[in-house]
Design an enzyme around this catalytic site. Structure first.
Site, PDB file in Angstrom:
ATOM      1  N   GLU A  51       8.950   0.945   6.140  1.00 36.04           N
ATOM      2  CA  GLU A  51       8.725   1.834   7.282  1.00 36.04           C
ATOM      3  C   GLU A  51       8.550   3.285   6.838  1.00 36.04           C
ATOM      4  OE1 GLU A  51       8.599   1.447  10.666  1.00 36.04           O
ATOM      5  OE2 GLU A  51       8.669  -0.749  10.611  1.00 36.04           O
ATOM      6  N   GLU A  72       7.577   7.641  14.061  1.00 35.94           N
ATOM      7  CA  GLU A  72       7.756   7.033  12.737  1.00 35.94           C
ATOM      8  C   GLU A  72       8.591   7.913  11.813  1.00 35.94           C
ATOM      9  OE1 GLU A  72       7.000   4.102  11.823  1.00 35.94           O
ATOM     10  OE2 GLU A  72       5.456   3.384  13.190  1.00 35.94           O
ATOM     11  N   GLU A 118       9.192  -3.606  17.415  1.00 33.93           N
ATOM     12  CA  GLU A 118       8.202  -3.814  16.359  1.00 33.93           C
ATOM     13  C   GLU A 118       6.887  -4.318  16.944  1.00 33.93           C
ATOM     14  OE1 GLU A 118       8.292  -2.828  13.439  1.00 33.93           O
ATOM     15  OE2 GLU A 118      10.358  -2.675  12.799  1.00 33.93           O
ATOM     16  N   ASP A 147       1.859  -3.903   8.866  1.00 33.42           N
ATOM     17  CA  ASP A 147       3.275  -3.909   8.478  1.00 33.42           C
ATOM     18  C   ASP A 147       4.157  -4.264   9.668  1.00 33.42           C
ATOM     19  OD1 ASP A 147       2.792  -3.217   5.872  1.00 33.42           O
ATOM     20  OD2 ASP A 147       3.506  -1.148   6.055  1.00 33.42           O
ATOM     21  N   GLU A 148       3.862  -3.626  10.802  1.00 31.77           N
ATOM     22  CA  GLU A 148       4.698  -3.841  11.982  1.00 31.77           C
ATOM     23  C   GLU A 148       4.638  -5.299  12.446  1.00 31.77           C
ATOM     24  OE1 GLU A 148       6.642  -1.603  12.433  1.00 31.77           O
ATOM     25  OE2 GLU A 148       5.803   0.401  12.618  1.00 31.77           O
ATOM     26  N   TRP A 188       0.848  -1.193   0.000  1.00 27.98           N
ATOM     27  CA  TRP A 188       0.000   0.000   0.000  1.00 27.98           C
ATOM     28  C   TRP A 188       0.887   1.248   0.000  1.00 27.98           C
ATOM     29  CZ3 TRP A 188       0.712   3.467   3.939  1.00 27.98           C
ATOM     30  CH2 TRP A 188       1.286   2.999   5.132  1.00 27.98           C
TER      31      TRP A 188
END
Length: 428
Positions: free
Chosen positions: A202, A164, A255, A287-288, A118
């Site tokens: 990330e 982030e 994570e 994702d994490e 994405w």
């Protein structure tokens, strides 16, 4: 956080290779040993010029020795902790050479192809796709839904976004790990490709959160952007920063923590009617989880091949606690405590975004994942003591939680203004 000093380890003489300079300008690689470094030398040859003539002048050698001499403060800090420095010995680092085929087969597949990943424009309004009127309507709807997010949750969202956005610092972390780092910036090793691929995935997280907050109109973007700027400038605190054993344990923990935090933020956003924010945070949490799986697999493999080294490294990190990567965040004006991160963490605790019980839960989860309690063979006396410490830790943390909960129940509620939300006060 100290900046990387090129590709040179502090104790360059203890490693089988060292970077040398002619007239401090033309780099070449000289091998100072042979054990287990054929692949690394071959990889460096792809991106390094050929060696210079052997007749380097004496004054040039002296200049080289001065250039690669460890910073005295850094040397004192590292020499004061021999425990983790043992993990920089060749016998430990060669483990990662031996595990590279395994990493190729089991870690790299956890990255998604770019075409399948994405992107922020898939989730948030894109003026090029919607046209002026469509973009205006989509932004108006987004702002209307964002208006329902409570200030406490907004503070947590900004704190997560600031965390982030400090990606340049985080990419430098695994590139400090001896034995796995990307030696020339485009190395073909499995470890280096993982570092770059993980960083690329990330990178979208800060982008999409930043864009959402910008479009929402709920926060003081200049204050938020200044906080990001200061955080990257300040770096981060991490113990045993050059050891891959300790480093992979740290990132596995982190994570999972970020997955929990973003997952809880997604749930709370959904409860308050903001489906777009819920989708943003849900995508990041997903994702994490994949990244957590990768780092957990790596450490799990270390427990298989070197249980004594792995459990001692885990105990080392747990004794010093896992420091959150954004602990040095600063907006330049936070009052009254002066510790922006501590107040942000207190808000996250109150809002249910990330709690002390989550920290304990992560410790319990990793102990179970890595089967720490089941370790029997291959442990030294020091390893058995480390195992006992780690396995009793969740109970100790639970007792501290209960004590802290009792104290907080007796303490009066306080309000703290946050510059991110135009100095509106939030209860701690």
């Amino acid at each position: 956080m100290a900046t990387l000093q090129g590709l040179l380890p502090v104790y360059y003489h203890s490693r089988p290779w060292a970077k040398t300079l002619t007239n401090l300008s033309v780099p070449y690689w000289a091998c100072t040993g042979t054990a287990g470094r054929t692949r690394i030398m071959a990889d460096m040859n792809k991106c390094s010029p050929a060696p210079p003539p052997a007749d380097i002048a004496a004054h040039d050698r002296s200049a080289v020795e001065t250039a690669i001499k460890p910073n005295k403060k850094q040397q004192r800090e590292e020499e004061g902790d021999e425990e983790w420095l043992r993990y920089l010995e060749p016998s430990k680092l060669e483990v990662f050479d031996q595990l590279e085929p395994w990493a190729e087969a089991n870690v790299l597949p956890l990255l998604k192809p770019v075409e399948a990943a994405w992107q922020p424009s898939d989730i948030l309004p894109d003026p090029a796709m919607l046209g002026a009127d469509g973009f205006h309507a989509a932004c108006s709807e987004l702002r209307a839904r964002a208006a329902g997010i409570p200030d406490a949750h907004l503070v947590c969202l900004v704190g997560n976004m600031v965390t982030e956005e400090a990606l340049p610092t985080y990419q430098s972390i695994p590139n400090r790990f001896e034995g796995v780092r990307d030696l020339c910036g485009n190395s073909a090793t499995a470890w280096a490709r993982w570092i770059r691929g993980w960083s690329a995935e990330e990178n979208r997280h800060g982008d999409v959160l930043n864009r959402y907050l910008f479009l929402s109109g709920r926060v003081d973007m200049r204050r938020v952007e200044g906080t990001v700027h200061r955080l990257i400038q300040s770096g981060m605190v991490m113990n045993a920063a050059r050891s891959p054993y300790h480093g992979f344990i740290y990132v596995a923990f982190q994570e999972r923590a970020t997955s929990i935090s973003h997952g809880n933020t997604a749930r709370l956003a959904r409860e308050h009617g903001d489906a777009v924010l819920a989708r943003v945070c849900g995508a990041i949490a997903s994702d994490e989880k994949r990244h957590e799986a990768a780092y957990t697999h790596v450490v799990g493999k270390l427990f298989e091949v070197d249980p004594d080294g792995a459990v001692r490294a885990l105990a080392y990190m747990m004794r010093r606690r896992i420091t959150m990567p954004a602990s040095l965040m600063d907006d330049g004006c936070h009052t009254p405590s002066g510790d922006l991160f501590a107040d942000y963490a207190a808000v996250a605790q109150q809002a249910g975004v990330y709690r002390a019980s989550d920290y304990r839960g992560i410790v319990e989860h990793l102990i179970k994942q890595w089967r720490v309690e089941e370790l029997r063979d291959g442990l030294s006396g020091e390893g058995r003591r480390a195992q006992e410490y780690v396995c009793t830790l969740p109970h100790k943390i639970r007792r501290l939680e209960e004590r802290a909960h009792h104290c907080s129940a007796q303490r009066a509620t306080t309000s703290v203004p946050f510059s991110w939300i135009f100095c509106r006060p939030v209860n701690l």
